[in-house]
Design an enzyme around this catalytic site. Structure first.
Site, mmCIF file in Angstrom:
data_model
loop_
_atom_site.group_PDB
_atom_site.id
_atom_site.type_symbol
_atom_site.label_atom_id
_atom_site.label_comp_id
_atom_site.label_asym_id
_atom_site.label_seq_id
_atom_site.Cartn_x
_atom_site.Cartn_y
_atom_site.Cartn_z
ATOM 1 N N LYS B 30 45.746 84.721 -38.309
ATOM 2 C CA LYS B 30 44.571 84.377 -37.496
ATOM 3 C C LYS B 30 43.256 84.695 -38.205
ATOM 4 C CE LYS B 30 47.325 85.141 -33.442
ATOM 5 N NZ LYS B 30 48.221 86.307 -33.415
ATOM 6 N N CYS B 52 47.965 63.029 -73.937
ATOM 7 C CA CYS B 52 48.954 64.002 -73.441
ATOM 8 C C CYS B 52 49.993 64.291 -74.521
ATOM 9 C CB CYS B 52 49.642 63.441 -72.196
ATOM 10 S SG CYS B 52 51.121 64.361 -71.726
ATOM 11 N N CYS B 55 53.654 62.904 -73.521
ATOM 12 C CA CYS B 55 53.984 61.486 -73.342
ATOM 13 C C CYS B 55 54.747 60.942 -74.558
ATOM 14 C CB CYS B 55 52.700 60.669 -73.118
ATOM 15 S SG CYS B 55 52.126 60.668 -71.410
ATOM 16 N N ASN B 77 59.174 74.817 -77.818
ATOM 17 C CA ASN B 77 57.766 75.035 -77.496
ATOM 18 C C ASN B 77 56.956 75.352 -78.761
ATOM 19 O OD1 ASN B 77 55.296 75.999 -76.363
ATOM 20 N ND2 ASN B 77 56.370 76.664 -74.528
ATOM 21 N N HIS B 114 53.858 59.742 -67.089
ATOM 22 C CA HIS B 114 52.867 60.807 -66.972
ATOM 23 C C HIS B 114 52.442 61.051 -65.528
ATOM 24 C CE1 HIS B 114 49.689 63.405 -68.619
ATOM 25 N NE2 HIS B 114 48.838 62.841 -67.775
ATOM 26 N N ASN B 154 56.543 75.392 -63.807
ATOM 27 C CA ASN B 154 55.250 75.706 -63.194
ATOM 28 C C ASN B 154 54.601 74.383 -62.850
ATOM 29 O OD1 ASN B 154 55.456 78.496 -63.655
ATOM 30 N ND2 ASN B 154 54.672 78.278 -65.737
ATOM 31 N N SER B 162 49.327 73.747 -67.587
ATOM 32 C CA SER B 162 48.165 73.252 -68.307
ATOM 33 C C SER B 162 48.276 71.761 -68.604
ATOM 34 C CB SER B 162 47.969 74.048 -69.600
ATOM 35 O OG SER B 162 49.165 74.078 -70.333
ATOM 36 N N HIS B 165 51.801 66.313 -66.816
ATOM 37 C CA HIS B 165 53.002 65.536 -67.135
ATOM 38 C C HIS B 165 54.216 66.301 -66.582
ATOM 39 C CE1 HIS B 165 54.919 62.410 -69.799
ATOM 40 N NE2 HIS B 165 55.952 63.120 -69.363
ATOM 41 N N HIS B 167 57.107 68.373 -66.247
ATOM 42 C CA HIS B 167 57.907 69.108 -67.228
ATOM 43 C C HIS B 167 58.238 70.511 -66.738
ATOM 44 C CE1 HIS B 167 53.996 70.940 -68.047
ATOM 45 N NE2 HIS B 167 54.610 71.868 -68.756
ATOM 46 N N GLN B 169 60.270 74.423 -68.287
ATOM 47 C CA GLN B 169 60.457 75.214 -69.494
ATOM 48 C C GLN B 169 61.780 75.967 -69.438
ATOM 49 O OE1 GLN B 169 57.065 77.501 -70.987
ATOM 50 N NE2 GLN B 169 55.766 76.680 -69.370
ATOM 51 N N PHE B 313 46.734 85.151 -51.885
ATOM 52 C CA PHE B 313 46.441 85.967 -53.055
ATOM 53 C C PHE B 313 47.369 87.179 -53.096
ATOM 54 C CE2 PHE B 313 42.692 83.408 -52.739
ATOM 55 C CZ PHE B 313 42.320 83.210 -54.052
ATOM 56 N N GLU B 318 49.341 94.129 -52.690
ATOM 57 C CA GLU B 318 50.571 93.550 -53.232
ATOM 58 C C GLU B 318 50.859 94.046 -54.642
ATOM 59 O OE1 GLU B 318 48.347 92.032 -51.447
ATOM 60 O OE2 GLU B 318 49.313 90.749 -49.960
HETATM 61 O O1 LIG Z 1 53.164 76.604 -69.657
HETATM 62 P P1 LIG Z 1 52.507 77.549 -70.616
HETATM 63 O O2 LIG Z 1 51.235 76.981 -71.149
HETATM 64 O O3 LIG Z 1 53.402 78.048 -71.682
HETATM 65 O O4 LIG Z 1 52.080 78.877 -69.794
HETATM 66 C C1 LIG Z 1 52.308 79.090 -68.438
HETATM 67 O O5 LIG Z 1 53.644 79.536 -68.223
HETATM 68 C C2 LIG Z 1 54.009 80.765 -68.847
HETATM 69 C C3 LIG Z 1 55.435 81.107 -68.420
HETATM 70 O O6 LIG Z 1 55.584 81.123 -67.018
HETATM 71 C C4 LIG Z 1 53.040 81.891 -68.485
HETATM 72 O O7 LIG Z 1 53.323 83.016 -69.274
HETATM 73 C C5 LIG Z 1 51.591 81.474 -68.722
HETATM 74 O O8 LIG Z 1 50.721 82.485 -68.261
HETATM 75 C C6 LIG Z 1 51.312 80.154 -67.994
HETATM 76 O O9 LIG Z 1 49.984 79.720 -68.232
HETATM 77 O O1 LIG Z 2 40.640 91.341 -48.302
HETATM 78 P P1 LIG Z 2 41.499 90.570 -47.353
HETATM 79 O O2 LIG Z 2 40.786 89.409 -46.788
HETATM 80 O O3 LIG Z 2 42.143 91.426 -46.310
HETATM 81 O O4 LIG Z 2 42.744 89.976 -48.184
HETATM 82 C C1 LIG Z 2 42.963 90.135 -49.546
HETATM 83 O O5 LIG Z 2 43.576 91.400 -49.812
HETATM 84 C C2 LIG Z 2 44.844 91.616 -49.212
HETATM 85 C C3 LIG Z 2 45.384 92.958 -49.661
HETATM 86 O O6 LIG Z 2 45.398 93.078 -51.059
HETATM 87 C C4 LIG Z 2 45.835 90.489 -49.567
HETATM 88 O O7 LIG Z 2 46.996 90.632 -48.790
HETATM 89 C C5 LIG Z 2 45.234 89.112 -49.285
HETATM 90 O O8 LIG Z 2 46.109 88.097 -49.736
HETATM 91 C C6 LIG Z 2 43.875 88.998 -49.989
HETATM 92 O O9 LIG Z 2 43.286 87.755 -49.710
#
Ligand SMILES: O=P(O)(O)O[C@H]1O[C@H](CO)[C@@H](O)[C@H](O)[C@H]1O
Ligand SMILES: O=P(O)(O)O[C@H]1O[C@H](CO)[C@@H](O)[C@H](O)[C@H]1O
Lengths: 340, 340
Positions: B30, B52, B55, B77, B114, B154, B162, B165, B167, B169, B313, B318
């Protein structure tokens, strides 16, 4: 073949505080970056913002009016993740297990000034923040139902902070969460075996080697730990072994404020931006047990990697396998030290 | 006082796969959001992008030219975090401990197009991705020096990708990283005690209760785990207990492709955006030991919380204490199920 060199070859480093490993890939920072860039916040904040719910005299979400506080101000979070009054109980259904969790979430304003951050504040003003942290740790920790008090700050919108007014948070709760629980285990085991705290011995070694030290004063040292996960992560360690803010002296509090001022100023200089981070104090649980091995410390986890707009993404491999970093802690410390 | 209700009151849930807890704050969604918003990517990508590096026919950073691949394409890679040839050794200096880590990092293009993502592709095309995952797991896992093969994707710039395309890993390495090591411990202990896999028993219970199921077919089930950390996290579990892709049947591979297609389509509908996530397959280590308890599964960790532009976040509390979520897994599953 040449021999293994931690400044050049991929390796894992052991984190004795958590009992976990981090993958280090020293050569990887050469990779080009075409991915997401953060927008930097324009620093045109007024000293007072009539629409900010943390500024003095303004009305908050729950209808309360903030006092005209001259230095720090603490109140219970209007959207607390933990509540003191929720019913307690447990839930078990086959393989499903849950336990109620009670607690108190507070917000701490560091200053009435909307336009400042810790690094802009005078050391004497930061000292008042440390005073309040101490008070809160003692007050909340003394409550029967509180076993752990987590003090932290999310700074910058990239770290999820939804209000730029300088502030931090405290989440105090009925159980000891995972990270401090792991640190408890490691520190108490070390103390039982060696009769000295893990961080005392670690700090002594770092002070000898000097390569990872960023800044120090009479009472505190800030350094990039050998096992740092975030690119410019640091740990702030008091020279004297004590477990929590209930045991810190007046002089040490001034030393704490001083190291915060210096470290946050160095951070701001690194990418010429108000440096974002999550910072948090780890200290002994308040569950009534005795923790002779606990050595208070503060972690700074800043997300930026290459510039004010390019951060390190902890995704994919990091979420599925292990934390991974692209520059060595030694090179990070050297860069930070160069900005003193 | 009313009694403890996991749909209403703050609580911790236990994750039996990792042996860890997550804090759940059902009432917290909320809270208003004035913080950072992500920009959504405009979906105006061409089928082929001359700039790219993924591609077909284009030149990569190391000077190699991609073939004119018709379906999938895998290569090492160019900016690998792990390297096969780096020297091995260990480093110990007082409290500092490091071990060399060797490995192989590969990139897998899911399609020559792509402008697609997995959810846009035909099930038969996704099946070819599953075929390649299987091949790679077997090929890399058979290498003497590889103890663990992490396949992941990712997706979306907010998840650090980044290049849009389509993909994924693979990072294959000489040690077993933290997350799969914890899952090994938990699953093998469960199997030793019960003679059935932890995920077989868990899946049976979820299929009975139905509240957290998102989508299922003859061979696979996708659900929001009771202990989910990310707001719309899911786990994809094969009905049959097997430890790795070396043991999957042709029919099951088609079932896997089908569940991927359906789940990713549901995700895209949730916030009417190409849904970002990190996804990864956890399976038995390839260190030559026997893992009767391992039950292959795939995690989807999507960062979005409220809309295409507002993410969760994982910061402050966390990072310092425990993962924490603001909506219940049951309500997340209900929303996803409603979009089938
Ligand atoms: O896809 P990239 O450019 O290798 O990199 C991405 O994946 C990696 C593995 O999850 C992470 O360590 C990098 O921080 C993220 O930017
Ligand atoms: O400062 P807020 O608005 O409570 O919230 C922020 O900090 C919290 C505690 O680290 C996290 O759980 C939230 O995801 C973040 O957005």
């Amino acid at each position: 073949m040449n021999s293994f060199d931690i400044t050049e070859h991929s390796h894992r480093r052991f984190n004795p505080l958590l009992g976990e490993w981090v993958l280090v890939s020293p050569h990887r920072s050469k990779r080009p970056w075409q991915g997401q860039q953060e927008t930097t916040e324009k620093d045109t904040r007024p000293q007072y913002d009539p629409s900010c719910y943390l500024c003095p005299g303004n009305v908050r979400a729950n209808g309360e009016t903030n006092p005209n506080y001259p230095s720090t101000f603490v109140f219970t979070n209007d959207f607390a993740a933990l509540q003191a009054e929720s019913p307690s109980g447990s839930f078990t259904d086959g393989m499903l297990r849950a336990e109620s969790e009670r607690g108190i979430c507070k917000v701490i304003c560091f200053s009435p000034r909307h336009d400042l951050t810790l690094s802009d504040m005078e050391t004497a003003e930061i000292k008042k923040v440390v005073d309040l942290w101490q008070e809160q740790y003692q007050e909340l920790g003394a409550l029967e139902e509180i076993s752990y008090v987590q003090i932290f700050e999310n700074k910058g919108s990239v770290m999820g902070s939804s209000n730029p007014h300088p502030h931090g948070q405290i989440w105090a709760q009925s159980s000891v969460p995972g990270e401090p629980a792991k640190e408890t285990e490691q520190q108490e085991a070390y103390f039982a075996e060696n009769g000295r705290s893990l961080l005392s011995d670690y700090l002594a070694q770092e002070l000898e080697e000097k390569t990872r030290i960023v800044v120090e004063n009479e009472h505190f040292v800030a350094l990039v730990p050998f096992w740092a996960v975030w690119p410019f992560e640091t740990i702030v360690i008091p020279r004297r072994h004590f477990g929590h803010l209930g045991e810190i002296s007046e002089e040490e509090k001034s030393g704490y404020a001083d190291i915060m001022k210096r470290l946050s100023s160095v951070y701001d200089r690194l990418f010429q931006t108000s440096f974002p981070y999550s910072a948090g104090i780890h200290q002994a649980p308040t569950d009534g047990r005795n923790y002779p091995g606990w050595h208070l410390h503060m972690h700074f986890y800043p997300p930026l990697l290459r510039s004010a707009t390019v951060k390190k993404f902890m995704v994919g491999y990091e979420l599925m396998a292990d934390p991974q970093r692209d520059i060595t802690p030694e090179s990070a410390a050297e860069r930070l030290r160069g900005l003193l």
